[in-house]
Design an enzyme around this catalytic site. Structure first.
Site, PDB file in Angstrom:
ATOM      1  N   SER A 120     -15.764   2.294  -6.855  1.00 22.10           N
ATOM      2  CA  SER A 120     -15.678   2.613  -5.427  1.00 22.10           C
ATOM      3  C   SER A 120     -16.715   3.647  -5.012  1.00 22.10           C
ATOM      4  CB  SER A 120     -14.274   3.121  -5.093  1.00 22.10           C
ATOM      5  OG  SER A 120     -13.938   4.219  -5.899  1.00 22.10           O
ATOM      6  N   HIS A 141     -16.140  -4.725  -4.608  1.00 26.53           N
ATOM      7  CA  HIS A 141     -15.269  -3.573  -4.350  1.00 26.53           C
ATOM      8  C   HIS A 141     -14.097  -3.976  -3.464  1.00 26.53           C
ATOM      9  CE1 HIS A 141     -14.486   0.510  -2.348  1.00 26.53           C
ATOM     10  NE2 HIS A 141     -13.801   0.410  -3.455  1.00 26.53           N
ATOM     11  N   GLU A 153     -16.184  -5.666  -0.566  1.00 27.76           N
ATOM     12  CA  GLU A 153     -17.607  -5.364  -0.388  1.00 27.76           C
ATOM     13  C   GLU A 153     -18.367  -5.970  -1.567  1.00 27.76           C
ATOM     14  OE1 GLU A 153     -17.337  -1.031   1.893  1.00 27.76           O
ATOM     15  OE2 GLU A 153     -17.278  -1.074  -0.285  1.00 27.76           O
ATOM     16  N   ASN A 191     -16.099   3.494   2.051  1.00 30.51           N
ATOM     17  CA  ASN A 191     -15.839   4.823   1.489  1.00 30.51           C
ATOM     18  C   ASN A 191     -16.822   5.874   1.984  1.00 30.51           C
ATOM     19  OD1 ASN A 191     -13.507   4.307   0.153  1.00 30.51           O
ATOM     20  ND2 ASN A 191     -14.431   3.946  -1.827  1.00 30.51           N
TER      21      ASN A 191
HETATM   22  N1  CAA Z   1       0.364  -5.298  -4.756  1.00 30.38           N
HETATM   23  C1  CAA Z   1       0.857  -6.481  -4.416  1.00 30.38           C
HETATM   24  N2  CAA Z   1       1.726  -6.667  -3.417  1.00 30.38           N
HETATM   25  C2  CAA Z   1       2.107  -5.583  -2.743  1.00 30.38           C
HETATM   26  C3  CAA Z   1       1.638  -4.305  -3.047  1.00 30.38           C
HETATM   27  C4  CAA Z   1       0.730  -4.192  -4.095  1.00 30.38           C
HETATM   28  N3  CAA Z   1       0.224  -3.014  -4.461  1.00 30.38           N
HETATM   29  N4  CAA Z   1       2.219  -3.431  -2.217  1.00 30.38           N
HETATM   30  C5  CAA Z   1       3.034  -4.137  -1.417  1.00 30.38           C
HETATM   31  N5  CAA Z   1       2.968  -5.432  -1.740  1.00 30.38           N
HETATM   32  C6  CAA Z   1       3.666  -6.543  -1.164  1.00 30.38           C
HETATM   33  C7  CAA Z   1       5.138  -6.267  -1.272  1.00 30.38           C
HETATM   34  O1  CAA Z   1       5.813  -7.408  -1.769  1.00 30.38           O
HETATM   35  C8  CAA Z   1       5.523  -5.952   0.164  1.00 30.38           C
HETATM   36  O2  CAA Z   1       6.757  -6.427   0.546  1.00 30.38           O
HETATM   37  P1  CAA Z   1       8.154  -5.773   0.053  1.00 30.38           P
HETATM   38  O3  CAA Z   1       8.045  -4.278   0.262  1.00 30.38           O
HETATM   39  O4  CAA Z   1       9.122  -6.425   0.948  1.00 30.38           O
HETATM   40  O5  CAA Z   1       8.311  -6.145  -1.374  1.00 30.38           O
HETATM   41  C9  CAA Z   1       4.487  -6.718   0.958  1.00 30.38           C
HETATM   42  O6  CAA Z   1       3.311  -6.649   0.189  1.00 30.38           O
HETATM   43  C10 CAA Z   1       4.197  -6.187   2.316  1.00 30.38           C
HETATM   44  O7  CAA Z   1       4.144  -4.800   2.248  1.00 30.38           O
HETATM   45  P2  CAA Z   1       4.445  -3.932   3.497  1.00 30.38           P
HETATM   46  O8  CAA Z   1       5.602  -4.478   4.244  1.00 30.38           O
HETATM   47  O9  CAA Z   1       4.457  -2.505   3.080  1.00 30.38           O
HETATM   48  O10 CAA Z   1       3.174  -4.286   4.376  1.00 30.38           O
HETATM   49  P3  CAA Z   1       2.687  -3.580   5.672  1.00 30.38           P
HETATM   50  O11 CAA Z   1       2.675  -4.577   6.732  1.00 30.38           O
HETATM   51  O12 CAA Z   1       3.418  -2.319   5.881  1.00 30.38           O
HETATM   52  O13 CAA Z   1       1.160  -3.236   5.302  1.00 30.38           O
HETATM   53  C11 CAA Z   1      -0.616  -2.168   4.204  1.00 30.38           C
HETATM   54  C12 CAA Z   1       0.865  -2.518   4.156  1.00 30.38           C
HETATM   55  C13 CAA Z   1      -1.457  -3.432   4.288  1.00 30.38           C
HETATM   56  C14 CAA Z   1      -0.917  -1.437   2.899  1.00 30.38           C
HETATM   57  C15 CAA Z   1      -0.890  -1.296   5.467  1.00 30.38           C
HETATM   58  O14 CAA Z   1      -0.008  -0.207   5.492  1.00 30.38           O
HETATM   59  C16 CAA Z   1      -2.297  -0.785   5.474  1.00 30.38           C
HETATM   60  O15 CAA Z   1      -3.215  -1.469   5.898  1.00 30.38           O
HETATM   61  N6  CAA Z   1      -2.505   0.483   5.028  1.00 30.38           N
HETATM   62  C17 CAA Z   1      -3.834   1.071   4.887  1.00 30.38           C
HETATM   63  C18 CAA Z   1      -4.332   0.842   3.486  1.00 30.38           C
HETATM   64  C19 CAA Z   1      -5.752   1.291   3.304  1.00 30.38           C
HETATM   65  O16 CAA Z   1      -6.394   1.858   4.158  1.00 30.38           O
HETATM   66  N7  CAA Z   1      -6.280   1.003   2.108  1.00 30.38           N
HETATM   67  C20 CAA Z   1      -7.602   1.388   1.735  1.00 30.38           C
HETATM   68  C21 CAA Z   1      -7.491   2.546   0.832  1.00 30.38           C
HETATM   69  S1  CAA Z   1      -9.088   3.180   0.415  1.00 30.38           S
HETATM   70  C22 CAA Z   1      -9.565   2.271  -0.893  1.00 30.38           C
HETATM   71  O17 CAA Z   1      -8.878   1.454  -1.434  1.00 30.38           O
HETATM   72  C23 CAA Z   1     -10.952   2.535  -1.310  1.00 30.38           C
HETATM   73  C24 CAA Z   1     -11.105   2.981  -2.690  1.00 30.38           C
HETATM   74  O18 CAA Z   1     -12.109   2.678  -3.232  1.00 30.38           O
HETATM   75  C25 CAA Z   1     -10.119   3.886  -3.375  1.00 30.38           C
END
Ligand code: CAA
Length: 285
Positions: A120, A141, A153, A191
């Site tokens: 990342s 990514h 990405e 990022n």
């Molecule tokens: N893996 C697989 N499935 C998953 C999971 C995971 N890690 N987490 C959740 N799920 C599944 C689950 O089954 C969940 O349902 P249940 O809780 O009923 O079991 C289902 O997905 C849906 O989850 P949510 O109801 O919590 O979904 P939501 O509509 O609330 O959306 C989200 C969740 C998409 C994460 C949303 O909150 C979001 O977009 N958050 C922002 C995340 C973000 O910005 N990520 C980027 C981080 S930075 C990065 O990643 C860069 C790096 O290099 C570090």
């Protein structure tokens, strides 16, 4: 463009397990490599759990779930990656272990296999420089949680071939993602913007004397974020975020990229976010 029949995913932490889940759901034979079979089995259990939830919610049939689970082979033996057409690396976010792994993959894999890194914040070119065929290295990514976030990405390093870049792009599409192409600049696209912004958010906690819960409410309600910044850093992992911002700071030297003291203290105290059960908030492990 290389045809992808079999994929290897190396490192089955949160990101690697999510990527392996995407691969098996897309119908691709997948070899998941972890350091020990026990760690591999733990990741396999997490993937099976998320697929079961999809069946319970009616977005996957039981037969599709069984077929997806059966496509994943867990191994601790790197030589099981030898016949993969594409290997995606998702190990610890440190340059030397990644370079050592790519050197090993070059020895083990076919010369036409594409080697991708999910780094990342490290330089894909620096990872690729560890091998004698850097043209087949590309960045892929993904974002956390990989099964849910649409973006991938596709990062062109200094010596990446068009074929490697387009293979990564096409494979991102096959996984149901929205791929974008970008160059190997620090933090790539998201990022480069998100990490300093999250650091600002953490510094505002003390500057404005606001609680993590209120800061999250503010950014959800006032900026339209789907998740508050504290919840998000807890999801990503405090240690992962600190390491990523250190990597960007060492390349770009912007004060905003220096790791916020509060996060360093949390990391040192073992408050790593969701994975440790406690970060800004507490979680069932
Ligand atoms: N893996 C697989 N499935 C998953 C999971 C995971 N890690 N987490 C959740 N799920 C599944 C689950 O089954 C969940 O349902 P249940 O809780 O009923 O079991 C289902 O997905 C849906 O989850 P949510 O109801 O919590 O979904 P939501 O509509 O609330 O959306 C989200 C969740 C998409 C994460 C949303 O909150 C979001 O977009 N958050 C922002 C995340 C973000 O910005 N990520 C980027 C981080 S930075 C990065 O990643 C860069 C790096 O290099 C570090």
């Amino acid at each position: 463009m290389a045809e992808i029949r079999k994929v290897g995913v190396v490192g089955l932490g949160a990101m690697g397990a999510g990527i392996a889940q995407l691969c098996v759901e897309a119908g691709v034979e997948t070899v998941g490599r972890e350091v020990t079979l026990e760690l591999g089995a733990r990741a396999q259990g997490r993937i099976a759990h998320f697929l079961t939830r999809k069946v319970e919610k009616g977005t996957l049939t039981q037969a599709e779930r069984e077929a997806a689970v059966a496509r994943l082979v867990i191994t601790a033996d790197p030589s099981d990656l030898a016949d993969c057409d594409l290997v995606i690396e998702a190990i610890v976010e440190e340059l030397e272990p990644k370079r050592a792994l790519f050197a090993e993959l070059e020895r083990l894999c076919r010369p036409d296999a594409v080697l991708a890194t999910n780094t990342s914040a490290l330089s894909v070119s620096a990872i690729a420089a560890a091998i004698s065929s850097p043209e087949r290295v590309v960045g892929m990514h993904f974002f956390n949680p990989a099964p849910l976030m649409p973006l991938v990405e596709i990062v062109r390093a200094e010596k990446s071939s068009d074929e490697a870049v387009e293979t990564g792009f096409a494979f991102g599409l096959r996984l149901g993602k929205t791929p974008i192409r970008c160059h190997d600049t620090p933090g790539f696209v998201v990022n480069r913007v998100l990490i300093p912004l999250l650091n600002d958010c953490i510094r505002v906690l003390d500057e404005a004397n606001v609680t993590p819960a209120d800061l999250d409410t503010a950014m959800r309600g006032g900026a339209g974020w789907p998740m508050g910044p504290c919840e998000l850093v807890d999801l990503v992992g405090i240690d992962v975020h600190v390491r990523a911002t250190e990597a960007l700071h060492s390349q770009l030297h912007e004060p905003r990229l220096a790791p916020p003291e509060r996060l360093v203290a949390m990391r040192d105290a073992g408050l790593l976010g969701r994975k440790s059960g406690r970060g800004f908030f507490t979680y069932d492990k």
